[in-house]
Write an enzyme that holds these catalytic residues in place. Sequence first.
Site, short mmCIF file in Angstrom:
data_model
loop_
_atom_site.label_atom_id
_atom_site.label_comp_id
_atom_site.label_asym_id
_atom_site.label_seq_id
_atom_site.Cartn_x
_atom_site.Cartn_y
_atom_site.Cartn_z
N ASP B 91 30.96 21.03 46.26
CA ASP B 91 32.07 20.12 46.34
C ASP B 91 31.56 19.06 47.21
O ASP B 91 30.31 19.19 47.67
CB ASP B 91 33.53 20.67 46.90
CG ASP B 91 33.34 21.09 48.16
OD1 ASP B 91 34.08 21.44 48.68
OD2 ASP B 91 32.21 21.26 48.69
N ASP B 265 38.62 27.03 40.56
CA ASP B 265 38.15 27.69 41.70
C ASP B 265 39.20 27.90 42.77
O ASP B 265 40.40 26.89 42.52
CB ASP B 265 37.16 26.91 42.28
CG ASP B 265 37.63 25.54 43.27
OD1 ASP B 265 38.13 24.77 42.53
OD2 ASP B 265 38.16 25.85 44.58
N CYS B 303 43.09 48.50 35.76
CA CYS B 303 41.60 47.61 36.11
C CYS B 303 40.52 48.73 36.06
O CYS B 303 40.43 49.84 36.69
CB CYS B 303 41.84 47.21 37.46
SG CYS B 303 40.41 46.26 38.22
N CYS B 305 37.48 48.42 37.80
CA CYS B 305 36.85 48.03 38.95
C CYS B 305 36.31 49.16 39.72
O CYS B 305 37.07 50.00 39.56
CB CYS B 305 37.23 46.69 39.56
SG CYS B 305 38.42 47.35 40.97
N CYS B 308 39.38 50.35 41.90
CA CYS B 308 40.56 50.99 41.12
C CYS B 308 40.33 52.27 40.52
O CYS B 308 40.95 53.21 40.19
CB CYS B 308 40.79 49.96 40.16
SG CYS B 308 42.08 48.61 40.80
N HIS B 333 38.04 44.17 44.51
CA HIS B 333 39.16 44.19 43.50
C HIS B 333 39.52 42.73 42.99
O HIS B 333 39.61 42.52 41.62
CB HIS B 333 40.09 45.13 43.76
CG HIS B 333 41.42 44.82 42.78
ND1 HIS B 333 41.28 45.41 41.62
CD2 HIS B 333 42.48 44.25 43.12
CE1 HIS B 333 42.38 45.04 40.87
NE2 HIS B 333 43.36 44.47 41.76
#
Lengths: 405, 380
Positions: B91, B265, B303, B305, B308, B333
């Site tokens: 940015d 973002d 989920c 991931c 999880c 997560h």
Amino acid sequence: MTLAFPVAMKFAVKTWSNGKARAGQLQLGSCPSPMETPALLLSTRKGLPLFISPDLLPDLPYPDSALLHVSPLHFVETMSPNIISKLGGLNQMLGLHRHAFAAFPRDSVQCLPEFDSSNKLGASFDTPSGRRLIKPVDYMELICSLKPSLWATLADEVPGWVSDHRNKASVDRTVKWLDDCISQSPASGAVFGAIVGGSDKEQRKRCALEVSKRNISGYWIGGFGFGESMDDRPALLNEVTDHLPGERPRLISGLGLPEEVLQGVAAGIDLFDSSYIYHLTLGGFALTFPLDLLNLAEEFPEKTMGIDQSKINLKATVYRKDTGPIVEGCVCYTCRNHTRAYINHLLNVHEMLAQILLEIHNTHHYLGFFQAIRSAIKEDKFERFCDMFLQKRRDHLTAAVAVGA
Amino acid sequence: MALRFEVLARFNRARAARMTLPHFVCETPLFMPVGTQGTIKGLTTSQLEEIGCQIILGNTYHLALRPTSELIDELGGLHKFMNWSRALLTDSGGFQMVSLLHLADITENGVTFQSPVDGNPMLLTPEESIQIQNRIGADIIMALDDVVKTTTTGPRIEEAMYRTIRWIDRCIAAHQRPGEQNLFAIVQGGLDPVLRDICVKALTERNLPGYAIGGLAGGEDKDSFWRVVAQCTAALPEDKPRYVMGVGYPLDIVVCSALGADMYDCVYPTRTARFGTALVPEGVLKLKHKAMAEDIRPIDPTCACMVCRTYSRAYIHALVTKDAMGSQLLSYHNLYYMLQLSRDLHNSIIQGRFPEYVLVYSFLPPSPKRLFSLSFMLLC
């Protein structure tokens, strides 16, 4: 008294050295491959490393990194034994099926024994939830729910400077609690009997002899690492190990520094729980000492004058633009992927990734140290290894003195 | 221009695209985790790759302070410095200054502020911002804009909008690496459709590689927020990416994607993880809550991931706020959740089932009011 069947564990000494150091093999129930000893236990909080996330664990040398220390006290008031059981115990709860857990209360960072508050009912500890009195029955409830591969019985640990009376009482209690714990022993998990005795050789011997009478798998040695003098320690260690059966494994807490580990190995100890990596990591230090000591050519002291060759502090500004890895040739995740400059930056801006990367490297390096110890024992060069190591550690100090600094 | 943007599929205004950047070929819509100081808090670059992160955002203000853009440049750029081989976006530094610094102020020349190091007065000009970003070396760099809070009223908003246009020309002139770094302009104008329209037209004339919709995500009500996004996406070039800065909550990302935005973002997923909060389809799950101590289910049963698949709510509850590992696992997560959301948006558009996907989302709690607004927008 229930016999504790060591079905979860097999230990055998493979190499006896000229001294008391020995190289062995430890087979633990939950690990597919046997570990070699002397070995380092990795420190954890509630079963996971402090910073190394579980998906990065496989990157560490294996099976060297297979044995994890967990203190049941970490779970006091944060997870009930009931829930831990429902979740299947440590291996299941943490999804770590290739690792083995060694459970004993003492954690040299968070859970130190508070001997002043211990009494005949239980041992007092500082825990993350505050000071707690742990009775054998409560301790065993946690052990049974955690289902570790090996665990130590509850001890009344005291430092070396307590009165004789207090010290003797600690041995009496520890032996009594050993029997209490064994009688409530879970079906699985190898039992390590706790041995205390402070700085009193007689008490150390007495405790060792008493504990060896019990039919258990190994021994956990406590009461060290409380500020006792390094010079006095070998005699006390020997007083313990001389009176233990040679073919059973010995595990010790509180000997963290490399020099202290060498003392322990020299006295015949096989497993070490150390907070060295933790302190290094938090301080921004990375281990750099050479591991291949036996094949190291003698270096001129002038070359390394004044430099601590054992570790570097990555917070120092000298590393701001250093694009090399922590240690050239190190194959750990951190050294393969990141530079000293990047870690220096992370430390300066207080980012957690710094601790993750440092814990990885330091663990890797310290495991390498233990491997070097094992190689030295197997080649029957352990004493020379110790001499060379200690000399290197002191080189930078003597060099500074020689120049008249 | 160092960017290629190819729309692969559409549903009404939503688009799934392939965006080719110097360091990575991205799929949009996409969420960009914020790696303020050259790292995502508590995650390694290998973990970020594993969970499918495509672009990371770095904050120019923080990096210019430490370790400085000159050092990053000397060591080969931020990609090399942090060992991230995929895409980076920086940015301009302006927003951080205004929100973080005491006595920061905006003049025609640039942003004046007190140096946090020694308290001396300093000035960040459009030229300086671009030069710093040139040294850092990200694939996408942002123009220095005059950003005002959407809750501001009065002539200040108009002043900021016109200044933003004047500053984009200074940014373009200062940009020394257009062949390797893509300069995005930022549309300002508050909540005023007339001002927004003027800004969009002026910035579009400059023919930049991409455009951001700025000045939102700051406390305005949702209906105003979506209206501005809808207006801008309708007016901005079809064949260039649209980046809604500071967004955000999963539902907001779904809605903005339905309206034709491509990039997002927000610090929210990682920040809320550090407070013990997990993102789940139903909204959020507060792992610190007492009830979690007895809950043996995973955080999100749907989920995939690592967290999880392995851990229970009870165990995470025991970790959060007490052990660093707790916030690490939750950050992991939460980021996975946001990146999976990105993949789901992209794939559902490609596979022609975007409306079904959105409807499932809008039927989840907490707010039926949003369902109404959402359906209304989808019909447009």
